[in-house]
Design an enzyme around this catalytic site. Structure first.
Site, PDB file in Angstrom:
ATOM      1  N   HIS A  38      -6.683  -6.101   3.904  1.00 39.63           N
ATOM      2  CA  HIS A  38      -5.800  -5.152   3.138  1.00 39.63           C
ATOM      3  C   HIS A  38      -6.475  -5.297   1.739  1.00 39.63           C
ATOM      4  O   HIS A  38      -7.150  -6.148   1.364  1.00 39.63           O
ATOM      5  CB  HIS A  38      -4.366  -6.136   3.258  1.00 39.63           C
ATOM      6  CG  HIS A  38      -3.531  -5.655   4.222  1.00 39.63           C
ATOM      7  ND1 HIS A  38      -2.322  -5.019   3.747  1.00 39.63           N
ATOM      8  CD2 HIS A  38      -3.801  -5.530   5.440  1.00 39.63           C
ATOM      9  CE1 HIS A  38      -1.751  -4.957   5.170  1.00 39.63           C
ATOM     10  NE2 HIS A  38      -2.456  -5.038   6.200  1.00 39.63           N
ATOM     11  N   GLU A 107      -3.721   2.128   7.136  1.00 40.57           N
ATOM     12  CA  GLU A 107      -2.440   2.438   6.436  1.00 40.57           C
ATOM     13  C   GLU A 107      -2.587   2.892   5.070  1.00 40.57           C
ATOM     14  O   GLU A 107      -3.423   2.457   4.509  1.00 40.57           O
ATOM     15  CB  GLU A 107      -1.264   0.955   6.254  1.00 40.57           C
ATOM     16  CG  GLU A 107      -1.111   0.622   7.737  1.00 40.57           C
ATOM     17  CD  GLU A 107      -1.921  -0.674   8.021  1.00 40.57           C
ATOM     18  OE1 GLU A 107      -2.710  -1.198   7.352  1.00 40.57           O
ATOM     19  OE2 GLU A 107      -1.940  -1.194   9.273  1.00 40.57           O
TER      20      GLU A 107
END
Length: 321
Positions: A38, A107
């Site tokens: 991330h 994402e």
């Protein structure tokens, strides 16, 4: 027998802590490990997001047995697929063949940082498919040029290649991603115990290939504290991937999950120290046909008690599955 894994949740711990946790997970007897990749945490309360690939390099040196895996890397926005291929080959060499490359379509939370906009799910899967093709070609050795709709590669070559390239896993959530995983992947990756995902994977060439799931848990001898921590740090997870893939930052996830109650998390995530509740949460994955399940212990500062309890209590109980 199902294999039980440990998740280095990079959104909730710093890099040195993550490496220490996976070394402890190896000692505790976990069968494999995964790491999230991330640029942002889901919620501000989680508070971390180190570079997963540096963590993997350190983890490869701090451990000797436990397999490593990205869960998952998006190879089509922040990273160019040719760069992902080089990183994966290097980690495979550092770990002496213990690495698997888990890939997904990404994402908005993480990929928005390059300022390129966020396309539709169809386009994201097109980009992922091209990325997998490029990575596989580079793993094959020699010079690679590729001219696709979304990516261009000119005379790329990996100069340090492992004898066995890392297996490639593809994250799935629906029919189209299952087709991509079955056709182009060596294994399936999912976060829900849906049998229909595995059936679609098998129908597109996935039969006989491993399938890996992931499950959040929140161990604590104080169940109320566990529920409160799960609610504080993991309430975003109840939004579903059609929502979670689209929101651009922690503030959006905080707002989207504002009406999620602690009891909602307690119903979805095993909390406390009742080992049967944890076994019952794993069982649907086994019954659906998953070979491997990676557990996520919620709370970056609560890993050591969880790992101690897992070694003594949880892993022996899960072995009965």
């Amino acid at each position: 027998m199902v294999r039980i894994g440990y998740t280095m949740m990079s959104e909730q711990a710093g890099p040195r802590e993550l490496v220490g946790h996976v070394a402890a997970a190896e000692r505790a007897g976990f069968d494999f490990s995964v790491v999230s990749d991330h640029s942002f945490p889901w919620l501000d309360a989680q508070g971390h997001s180190p570079y997963a690939w540096s963590v993997l390099g350190a983890a490869a040196q701090a451990t000797s047995r436990i397999p490593l895996m990205t869960y998952v890397t998006c190879p089509s926005f922040r990273y160019h697929p040719a760069v992902v291929a080089q990183k994966a080959a290097t980690v495979q060499l550092l770990s002496e063949g213990r690495f698997r490359l888990g890939l997904g379509s990404g994402e908005n939370l993480n990929e928005h940082v390059i300022g390129g906009g966020w396309p539709s799910a169809r386009v994201r899967l097109e980009r992922l498919e091209e990325a997998v093709e490029i990575i596989r070609s580079l793993f094959g050795g020699g010079y690679v040029s590729y001219h696709g709709v979304h990516f261009q590669v000119e005379n790329a070559k990996l100069w340090d290649l492992p004898a066995e390239p890392p297996p490639i896993g593809v994250a799935v959530s629906g029919e189209r991603s299952c087709a991509l995983a079955g056709t182009h992947g060596d294994l399936l990756i999912a976060t829900e115990p849906k049998r229909e995902l595995l059936s679609a994977f098998d129908a597109h060439g996935g039969a006989g290939k491993p399938r890996v799931g992931q499950l959040p848990v929140c161990y604590d001898t104080d169940r109320e504290a566990a529920v409160a921590r799960a609610h504080e740090q993991f309430r975003w997870s109840l939004g579903g991937w059609k929502v979670n893939a689209e929101l651009p930052g922690p503030a959006g996830f905080a707002q989207a999950s504002a009406h999620v109650r602690p009891e909602d998390l307690a119903a979805a995530v095993p909390c406390g120290d009742d080992v049967e509740a944890f076994v019952d949460a794993v069982r649907p994955y086994v019954e659906a046909g998953f070979d491997e399940i990676a557990l996520v212990q919620i709370g970056g500062d609560r890993q050591d008690p969880f790992l101690d309890w897992s070694e003594r209590t949880l892993l022996p109980a899960l072995a009965d599955l």
